[in-house]
Design a protein around this motif. Sequence first.
Motif, PDB file in Angstrom:
ATOM      1  N   ALA A 558       0.834  -1.204   0.000  1.00  0.00           N
ATOM      2  CA  ALA A 558       0.000   0.000   0.000  1.00  0.00           C
ATOM      3  C   ALA A 558       0.870   1.256   0.000  1.00  0.00           C
ATOM      4  CB  ALA A 558      -0.924  -0.008   1.220  1.00  0.00           C
ATOM      5  N   VAL A 559       1.980   1.227   0.746  1.00  0.00           N
ATOM      6  CA  VAL A 559       2.903   2.367   0.759  1.00  0.00           C
ATOM      7  C   VAL A 559       3.515   2.562  -0.621  1.00  0.00           C
ATOM      8  CG1 VAL A 559       5.046   3.272   1.750  1.00  0.00           C
ATOM      9  CG2 VAL A 559       3.412   2.067   3.207  1.00  0.00           C
ATOM     10  N   GLN A 560       3.916   1.453  -1.264  1.00  0.00           N
ATOM     11  CA  GLN A 560       4.501   1.547  -2.597  1.00  0.00           C
ATOM     12  C   GLN A 560       3.496   2.086  -3.601  1.00  0.00           C
ATOM     13  OE1 GLN A 560       6.813  -1.819  -4.019  1.00  0.00           O
ATOM     14  NE2 GLN A 560       6.003  -1.562  -6.086  1.00  0.00           N
ATOM     15  N   PRO A 584      12.817  -6.246  -9.309  1.00  0.00           N
ATOM     16  CA  PRO A 584      11.796  -7.255  -9.589  1.00  0.00           C
ATOM     17  C   PRO A 584      11.615  -8.219  -8.420  1.00  0.00           C
ATOM     18  CG  PRO A 584      13.858  -7.904 -10.596  1.00  0.00           C
ATOM     19  CD  PRO A 584      14.117  -6.577  -9.916  1.00  0.00           C
ATOM     20  N   ARG A 585      10.610  -9.059  -8.550  1.00  0.00           N
ATOM     21  CA  ARG A 585      10.457 -10.148  -7.593  1.00  0.00           C
ATOM     22  C   ARG A 585      11.603 -11.137  -7.783  1.00  0.00           C
ATOM     23  NH1 ARG A 585       4.767 -10.005  -6.332  1.00  0.00           N
ATOM     24  NH2 ARG A 585       3.575  -8.954  -7.962  1.00  0.00           N
ATOM     25  N   PHE A 599       8.204  -5.797  -8.658  1.00  0.00           N
ATOM     26  CA  PHE A 599       7.882  -5.976  -7.247  1.00  0.00           C
ATOM     27  C   PHE A 599       6.680  -5.120  -6.864  1.00  0.00           C
ATOM     28  CE2 PHE A 599       8.268  -4.981  -2.742  1.00  0.00           C
ATOM     29  CZ  PHE A 599       8.449  -6.240  -2.195  1.00  0.00           C
ATOM     30  N   GLY A 600       5.804  -5.693  -6.038  1.00  0.00           N
ATOM     31  CA  GLY A 600       4.629  -4.972  -5.563  1.00  0.00           C
ATOM     32  C   GLY A 600       3.376  -5.404  -6.292  1.00  0.00           C
ATOM     33  N   LYS A 603      -0.137  -1.920  -9.617  1.00  0.00           N
ATOM     34  CA  LYS A 603      -0.319  -0.473  -9.808  1.00  0.00           C
ATOM     35  C   LYS A 603       0.840   0.144 -10.585  1.00  0.00           C
ATOM     36  CE  LYS A 603      -1.434   3.803  -7.354  1.00  0.00           C
ATOM     37  NZ  LYS A 603      -2.719   4.016  -8.051  1.00  0.00           N
ATOM     38  N   ALA A 604       2.067  -0.375 -10.368  1.00  0.00           N
ATOM     39  CA  ALA A 604       3.227   0.193 -11.050  1.00  0.00           C
ATOM     40  C   ALA A 604       3.080   0.091 -12.560  1.00  0.00           C
ATOM     41  CB  ALA A 604       4.508  -0.508 -10.591  1.00  0.00           C
ATOM     42  N   SER A 605       2.724  -1.078 -13.049  1.00  0.00           N
ATOM     43  CA  SER A 605       2.575  -1.260 -14.492  1.00  0.00           C
ATOM     44  C   SER A 605       1.315  -0.594 -15.017  1.00  0.00           C
ATOM     45  CB  SER A 605       2.562  -2.755 -14.831  1.00  0.00           C
ATOM     46  OG  SER A 605       1.524  -3.430 -14.135  1.00  0.00           O
TER      47      SER A 605
END
Length: 718
Positions: A558-560, A584-585, A599-600, A603-605
């Motif tokens: 959520a922070v990311q 990445p993971r 990673f995460g 939302k990033a993509s």
Amino acid sequence: MWRGLLLRGSTSLLQVAAPKFLPEEPVSSLRLLSQRLLHRPVPILRSTGYFLAHAGTRGYKKDTKSTVEFPGTPVTVTDIKQYLRSKDIPFHDGYSCLHIPSIFVDSSTRKDGFSLFVDKTTGQFLCKDTLVEGSWEDLQDCLEVMQKDGQDSLSPDVLLGYPESVEEQEDRERELREVQSIWSTSVPLTDLPEDEAQLIKTMFQITKISNATLKKFGVRLFKPTKSLVFPWFGGPDSSLKGVKLLSAQRTETDTVTYNEATVPRSSSYYNLFGLTLVGRLDSEVVVTGHEFDTMAVSQATGLPSVALPRGVSCLPPILLPYLEQFKRVTLWLGGDIRSWEASKSFSRKLGLRRCSLVRPGEYRPCAVEALARGKNLSNIIKASISAAHKSIVSFKQLREDVYGELANTDQVAGVKWTRFPELNRILKGHRKGELTVFTGPTGSGKTTFISELALDLCMQGVNTLWGSFEINNVRLAKIMLTQFAMQRLEENLEQYDFWADKFEELPLYFMTFHGQQNIKTVLDTMQHAVYLYDINHVVIDNLQFMMGQENLSVDKFAVQDHIIGVFRKFATNSCCHVTLIIHPRKEEDDRELQTASIFGSAKASQEADNVLILQEKKLVTCPGRRSLQVTKNRFDGDVGIFPLDFIKPSLTFSTPIKGKHKLRKVNTKPENEEEGEAAAAASKEEAAKKDKGEKTKGNTKTPRTVKSPANGNGAIQK
């Protein structure tokens, strides 16, 4: 050749005035004030000037203008107003500045009651009467001293900058001598023979600009380099502060390209060309991106006009006080998409309510070209559109913008990379206002690759801000300098100063953050840099290091997601490209990364306009094991992958030119196991041959020729 001649020995900064010192018996409060100003903490942002101390014999100089004074707690216009009210200081609320009476001029001799301007965004101030400038903290200190000692004004000498070294003083004096030498040996165009003057005007494509206009603006010819000289007059006495020299060169396609050089160098050249011709009561001005355009507007319309010192690349905030008197500002910066984007960006600094923009197009080129075509410049200016806009628009308002993008597809695509042509083929270019997410395996060279990618753009004039949270700035600057020089400078130390001087001229800045940082502090710094230096590209390396172990009590995903949303909003609102590096993971070594490997959460993509992945085949040796894959391209949807070769001496990446590399698998099995497998394979092959021979004896039919499916060069398409 002419540029080297002009810039030889001209890398130091030209100071506005001669060095000043405190009186022999100053008031104690002033002494304490000066000591506080001289011992301020190191600011957050630092450009590429020399900033290292060295114990050897080689001397380093400190560039006093290479730092950005960013306060720990950003000041707001509300804070400034409240403080001024608390000190009973009257002020006028201007467009981009607050106007207050100057405290550096005696009250009995003040020509203008409100000649000190305080920037609403940064708190920086400038006194137009004395050219004293400083930070908001400096002004507060001065006001406190005045009230404590019961004074009406202070001497400008109280604000001392960094003390000048002997070398810096010599450089400054040399620049002043060079400016005077160029100006005194240059010749007014009106003093030239008519045929020679016409030849010069033809060479620069300004045949429609009259000799009277050239004389009015003080344009001269520097014969040794056949360059036009544009003077910079400034200060209360309108003295000569610097010059800009412009040379013209005709290309093979019969177009003219201009090369310019300034003394002092461009980072210290703050000339609003044409400002000395503007009257104190003028309320309208046309701001252009070139001196030729300013002269064309003045000649054709009679309106006051000024040219920005660095064209469309930057509007230094130090110039905003000189534009405060105008109720209407028309931005006519050129006739292409880049000038249109700059116009929209600069209008935010100047105040949207008073700004109007000349939209570029076939019938609205730059001013000097419009004059050459015989167009009515007054009508073009009257047809400019307001910079302020409503929340809802119709297609009628968007129609010209849509046509502009269709008619200028190459410019809309953005700045092209010179070192990565394959990336141009896929992404088409680097565009403002976008968010790029970049990932790759640990140790694959993400930072090294992105530093070259950003350096490529920076060398083309894209103002760049680096936020390196993983490695320190010294190491990052060393990598980029090596990539810039395309060689190992450790083995060629005698060339260091040559390449460092060139590298120092790039519009490149670094944030001094390292490790975990609060997102609000980082965002404030980015906004400050965009305002101060018109940053077009921000690189964040990397997200995980910036987050650190903050907020362990809440969901780290959520922070990311929140941080990514902040960067997305910043890129859109500031019209600035943000490149965000995310680890990445954890994946298996034999598996390629995908968009889902970031990673995460997703939302990033989802928020990103572009997703780039640096692929690396870890179980393979020899060159060609790295490749760059574009998995998302919101601009036109093209995706793809191309190989990369890493050149270790220059720390650069390049695309292989001929063919494809044959990759060799890494030996990961024991010797006895390999020998057993080899023997089994040999026996299997022998049995297959024997079986094939028996089948051939029983079948005597003529075999048919079958064409195998292949790509263009006969290789099987995998």
